[in-house]
Design a protein around this motif. Structure first.
Motif: not given
Length: 111
Positions: A40-43, A48-51, A8-16
């Motif tokens: 898993m959340r990208t640290h 281009g890596a997914p969030d 999943f590649h989220t919009l800015p501010g939408k990862t949580q």
């Protein structure tokens, strides 16, 4: 054994928000018999890596297909998917990896 990864590649501010919604998917996958599902959340990642990554183990591709049909057949899934899609930069992508070696194999080879 296989590992299925849905990225999943989220919009800015939408990862949580997406991460919280993926917990619902986690429950559906567990109910469908999925093995070891996790979010898993990208640290730290390359450009281009997914969030977020939703990952589960599966014995074979046919079992995964059956589990996917069960989850997507859930009456609440379509509304959930519409909510998620509005929070993503691009459609999620699924990859299925065949596990060709693991730590378990390495340990038994040393014994």
């Amino acid at each position: 054994m296989y590992v299925s990864r849905l990225t999943f590649h989220t919009l800015p501010g939408k990862t949580q928000e997406v991460e919280e919604k993926l917990r619902t998917l986690l429950g559906w996958v567990e109910n469908a018999g999925g093995l070891g599902p996790r979010v898993m959340r990208t640290h730290y990642g390359s450009l281009g890596a997914p969030d977020l990554v939703f990952e589960q183990e599966v014995g074979d591709p046919t079992t995964l297909e059956s589990q996917i049909k069960e989850v997507t057949g859930n009456k609440d899934f379509q509304a959930w998917a519409r909510e998620i899609s509005g929070l993503l930069q691009q459609s999620s992508k699924r990859k299925l990896y065949d596990i060709t070696s693991s730590d378990l194999h390495t340990k038994s080879a040393r014994s």
